[in-house]
Design a protein around this motif. Structure first.
Motif, PDB file in Angstrom:
ATOM      1  N   GLY A  15      66.639  33.920 -11.967  1.00  0.00           N
ATOM      2  CA  GLY A  15      67.052  35.324 -11.986  1.00  0.00           C
ATOM      3  C   GLY A  15      68.544  35.527 -11.902  1.00  0.00           C
ATOM      4  N   GLN A  55      66.374  31.735 -16.439  1.00  0.00           N
ATOM      5  CA  GLN A  55      64.953  32.069 -16.391  1.00  0.00           C
ATOM      6  C   GLN A  55      64.126  30.792 -16.438  1.00  0.00           C
ATOM      7  N   ASN A  83      57.832  31.995 -19.049  1.00  0.00           N
ATOM      8  CA  ASN A  83      57.700  32.615 -20.376  1.00  0.00           C
ATOM      9  C   ASN A  83      58.626  31.969 -21.410  1.00  0.00           C
ATOM     10  N   GLU A 120      64.882  44.817 -20.674  1.00  0.00           N
ATOM     11  CA  GLU A 120      63.518  44.366 -20.969  1.00  0.00           C
ATOM     12  C   GLU A 120      63.432  42.846 -21.081  1.00  0.00           C
ATOM     13  N   GLU A 121      64.557  42.196 -21.399  1.00  0.00           N
ATOM     14  CA  GLU A 121      64.564  40.749 -21.536  1.00  0.00           C
ATOM     15  C   GLU A 121      64.751  40.035 -20.201  1.00  0.00           C
ATOM     16  N   MET A 122      65.031  40.779 -19.168  1.00  0.00           N
ATOM     17  CA  MET A 122      65.313  40.155 -17.865  1.00  0.00           C
ATOM     18  C   MET A 122      64.013  39.872 -17.136  1.00  0.00           C
ATOM     19  N   GLN A 123      63.998  38.787 -16.386  1.00  0.00           N
ATOM     20  CA  GLN A 123      62.861  38.496 -15.519  1.00  0.00           C
ATOM     21  C   GLN A 123      63.364  37.793 -14.272  1.00  0.00           C
ATOM     22  N   TRP A 124      62.586  37.947 -13.215  1.00  0.00           N
ATOM     23  CA  TRP A 124      63.055  37.524 -11.905  1.00  0.00           C
ATOM     24  C   TRP A 124      62.087  36.523 -11.294  1.00  0.00           C
ATOM     25  N   GLY A 161      58.493  35.477 -12.474  1.00  0.00           N
ATOM     26  CA  GLY A 161      58.258  36.134 -13.754  1.00  0.00           C
ATOM     27  C   GLY A 161      58.195  37.645 -13.679  1.00  0.00           C
ATOM     28  N   ASP A 162      58.585  38.210 -12.540  1.00  0.00           N
ATOM     29  CA  ASP A 162      58.536  39.665 -12.380  1.00  0.00           C
ATOM     30  C   ASP A 162      59.541  40.321 -13.325  1.00  0.00           C
ATOM     31  N   ARG A 163      59.081  41.370 -14.022  1.00  0.00           N
ATOM     32  CA  ARG A 163      59.939  42.065 -14.977  1.00  0.00           C
ATOM     33  C   ARG A 163      60.694  43.231 -14.358  1.00  0.00           C
ATOM     34  N   SER A 164      60.240  43.727 -13.228  1.00  0.00           N
ATOM     35  CA  SER A 164      60.915  44.872 -12.601  1.00  0.00           C
ATOM     36  C   SER A 164      62.161  44.402 -11.860  1.00  0.00           C
TER      37      SER A 164
END
Length: 844
Positions: free
Chosen positions: A311, A462, A465, A486-490, A493-496
């Motif tokens: 992240g 990352q 995915n 929208e391309e970010m993930q934490w 794999g959390d997208r928020s």
């Protein structure tokens, strides 16, 4: 005239340590200096350490490659050859300063008058080649140190990697320019990233030294000026951290655990140790790192720490891989690259072999270099990230010299007298005005401070995915941010986007109470009572005719109520009044039907009808008090509220006064008193009534009747229960004043009733009137505490209206029941007694 090869002077190493070699005079027409960190900083007491393959050799070879390209280009500096003098800074500012003195040797006038050769002749001292400009350095601390001496001799300097913001100070570093954007741009880009993710509370972490500290200072200054982001803590990593230092740093960052975002300006080693400390503290996934270009897209800081670094958002100046350099570098060998005296050391390090040297025994643990090895085939190769900028820096100097030559040597082939020597101040002016497409196809230019425009790629490390963990481009920054959230993930794999805020937003109807000195932290306070949220920081009381909406973000009109007919407070008084009206009507009808009978005549017909009219009006006022207020209703309330009682008690007072006067006069003489005839009694009664009527009409003139909406009477602590009451403009005091005259009549009548209690039986109305007044006084004495004792009740109007109407109905009923019901009973059920006394005796 063909172009010559690049002329170089190198510094080499002997016996495991490094000494500067005397420069060989292989000049070009114009010589450029070069500063590169060929070796790392040495241990204590040693200037230079191990070889730096990428940051040293790659960058140095990029300068040589650029010079080759320029010298072979017939359009750029035709018939002029560029030479170079390249020095190793050993990643140490003080050592670099000593080395850079060779750049200014040609400008220093030496006194040789005391020097003589053995034959007595003065020595022939060859003047070193003049360096017109310097490419470098790499580290900001080195560039700052070198820039201070180069500016004294007006030698322009173009750096390919130094990003410290303080180098933008054109007063102190006026001869310094750079093809990379300063950290102030980087800090602005990082601040924009923080804001785009909705963070407002972050910590900063910096390696001690110019790069880390100036980068964090720039971020903090920009965030203060822009507002909206607060710094929870600013932590510095010492140059020589002690054992457990990084664990202490993590513990300190956790003191403000809400500040999950960590802005980090640190070197690779410090970044790695911070991640290791976070993992030891079992805080994997807690910290959200935003790394500077020193982290960039490097794999070394995150190796075996991928879960902690997941992240992390990093930033790197926009760059491209230069294919021509790859072809050039991968064809370098020991035979064709003898101009680079550090290339042999690079060869041994890159291929993990050992070259044979005379007098040096071969290490049996290492294989012998054959010379047939090839870069990229027998070793791993990846172009170093700053190669593009080294090439652009050399080309910037070349374009400046080219433009200068066209202006100062028009039509001349080679360097003319106007450019011999090259004036540093003039060359600087040409450097600052260059504008050309660089090696990556982007424009190369400088602003008034010598800074290149900011162009950054934004990466995120990352793990899920994707086929493999690594850095993925999620946006870019060129004076403004373009970030693909929208391309970010934490972590996991959390997208928020996780939160890094000091205080959560206040709910609707709550105001912010700021924490002193920390503009991003606040406490939320509810707007209570009749307050609503005026803005983010203030509550305000709603106007008197309004109340707050349920979420307290605005005001709404307070509902208006009145006493409804179906309310128990109206039904009970109305029922009593209706029964009273029916009873009064029955009495009046009976009296009219038997108007000439002895009982009716004996009761004083004229005053009885007046008195019954008053009783009827007392009952009637109940319906006016319950009816919906209006101008007409309010006028009749004023008129009839006291009029009915005034008529009733005026008639009673006249009767009791007549009886009392007759009784008292009879004690003194046989002459009857004056004004005891029915006509006189009516006149007296109407005079008393006129006082009440006159008072009411005066009230009409002073304050015309009208309705009001009282919002204060029913305004409890809970605003949801607040109501506006539609009523006539009659206060409690005005009601009492309206009834006061009737009360005076009542009290006076009671006094006469008491005085007349001993009259003979013949005066049969004295005692019933007396009992009527006693009971009426009791009723009204009970009315006063009930009426005024409910002033603070939420149903004050209903209780007081019901109390008033019931009390009046009760007083009317007492009068009706005690004065007339016995007579009606006799008239209806015992007509034999409704005859003159003599006839009654005859019948008996």
């Amino acid at each position: 005239v063909g172009k010559q090869r690049v002329s170089l002077v190198h510094f080499g190493h002997f016996s495991g340590h490094f000494l500067p070699l005397l420069p060989r005079d292989i000049p070009g027409d114009i010589t450029l200096g070069g500063l590169f960190p060929i070796h790392a900083r040495g241990p204590h007491g040693v200037n230079c350490g191990e070889l730096k393959k990428e940051k040293g050799i790659h960058r140095m070879e990029a300068m040589l490659y650029a010079l080759d390209q320029i010298n072979s280009d017939p359009e750029l500096l035709p018939n002029i050859t560029l030479g170079a003098r390249i020095l190793d800074t050993c990643s140490r500012d003080t050592y670099a300063l000593e080395q850079s003195l060779t750049f200014v040797q040609a400008l220093i006038q030496k006194d040789t008058s005391d020097i003589r050769c053995s034959n007595g002749e003065p020595p022939i001292i060859r003047k070193p080649e003049r360096v017109v400009g310097v490419i470098g350095a790499s580290a900001s601390s080195v560039s700052i140190m070198v820039a201070n001496i180069l500016r004294l001799f007006e030698i322009p300097q173009v750096s390919y990697a130094s990003t410290a913001p303080e180098l933008s100070d054109n007063n102190r570093y006026d001869y310094f320019s750079r093809v990379v954007p300063p950290d102030s741009y980087q800090a602005q880009a990082m601040l924009d990233i923080v804001k785009a993710m909705g963070w407002n509370y972050v910590s900063t972490l910096a390696s001690e030294g110019n790069y880390g500290e100036s980068g964090v200072d720039a971020f903090m200054q920009i965030s203060r000026e822009a507002g909206g982001v607060c710094i929870a803590q600013s932590v510095k990593i010492p140059r020589e951290p002690t054992a457990g230092e990084f664990d202490k740093i993590i513990k300190r960052l956790m003191e403000t655990s809400n500040a999950r975002g960590v802005i980090i300006f640190a070197n690779e080693d410090d970044i790695k140790r911070v991640l290791e400390a976070a993992k030891r503290a079992n805080l994997t996934g807690h910290f959200l790192f935003v790394g500077s270009d020193s982290w960039g897209a490097k794999s070394s800081p995150v190796t075996e720490l991928e879960d902690v670094a997941e992240g992390a958002v990093t930033i790197l100046p926009k760059r491209a891989s230069i294919d021509g350099f790859d072809q050039y570098f991968m064809t370098r060998s020991l035979e064709n690259n003898r101009r680079n005296i550090w290339f042999a050391e690079f060869w041994e390090d890159d291929f993990r072999c050992k070259l044979t040297r005379p007098g040096i025994k071969l290490d049996p643990d290492k294989k012998k270099c054959t010379g047939d090895e090839r870069i990229g085939r027998d070793s791993l190769y990846e172009q170093e990230g700053k190669v593009q900028f080294v090439i652009d820096a050399v080309y910037a100097m070349a374009h400046a010299l080219h433009n200068m030559h066209q202006d100062m040597c028009p039509g001349s082939s080679g360097v003319c007298n106007n450019m011999d020597p090259v004036e540093g101040q003039v060359l600087l002016n040409y450097i600052r005005t260059v504008n050309f497409n660089g090696s990556a196809g982007t424009s190369v230019l400088f602003n008034e401070n010598g800074d290149a425009p900011g162009r950054y790629d934004i990466f995120q490390f990352q793990m899920t995915n994707h086929s493999h963990p690594g850095y993925h481009v999620i946006g870019q920054w060129t004076n403004n941010l373009r970030l693909n959230l929208e391309e970010m993930q934490w972590s996991g794999g959390d997208r928020s986007v996780p939160e890094s805020i000091c205080s959560f937003p206040c709910k609707p109807g709550e105001r912010k109470k700021m924490v002193k000195g920390v503009p991003c932290c606040w406490h939320c306070e509810l707007c209570d009572g009749y307050q609503y949220q005026l803005d983010e920081f203030n509550c305000e009381t709603c106007p008197s005719d309004m109340r707050p909406v349920p979420n307290r973000t605005a005001c709404r009109p307070t509902p208006i109520i009145k006493l409804e007919w179906n309310s128990p407070w109206a039904l009970v008084p109305a029922s009593l009044a209706m029964l009273g009206i029916l009873a009064t009507s029955a009495v009046v009808i009976t009296f009219i039907r038997f108007n000439d009978t002895p009982i009716v005549r004996a009761s004083g017909r004229e005053l009885s009808y007046v008195l019954l009219t008053g009783i009827f009006l007392i009952y009637l006022i109940t319906f006016l008090m319950i009816a919906e207020p209006g101008v007409v209703v309010c006028a009749f309330r004023r008129l009839l509220l006291g009029l009915g009682m005034a008529i009733t008690y005026s008639a009673m007072l006249t009767k009791t006064n007549r009886i009392y006067r007759i009784f008292e006069q009879g004690k003194r003489s046989v002459t009857p008193p004056k004004f005891i005839s029915p006509t006189s009694q009516l006149v007296i009664t109407f005079i008393l009534i006129c006082v009440q009527v006159l008072g009411v009409f005066v009230w009409f003139g002073v304050v015309p009747p009208h309705t009001i909406i009282d919002y204060d009477e029913l305004r409890p602590p809970n605003p949801d229960l607040a109501r506006g009451i539609l009523k006539c403009d009659m206060s409690d005091l005005s009601i009492i004043c309206c009834l006061s005259y009737s009360i005076v009549l009542m009290v006076t009548c009671t006094v006469y009733a008491v005085k007349s209690r001993g009259v003979p039986e013949t005066f049969n109305e004295a005692k019933p009137i007396g009992f009527t007044m006693y009971t009426t006084c009791i009723v009204w004495l009970a009315f006063v505490p009930i009426f005024f004792g409910t002033a603070q009740s939420t149903e004050k109007m209903f209780i007081q209206t019901a109390t008033l109407t019931v009390s009046m109905s009760l007083s009317a009923s007492v009068s009706l029941g005690m004065l007339y019901m016995p007579k009606v009973y006799v008239i209806v059920f015992h007509p034999e007694q409704n005859v003159q006394k003599r006839k009654r005796s005859f019948k008996v």
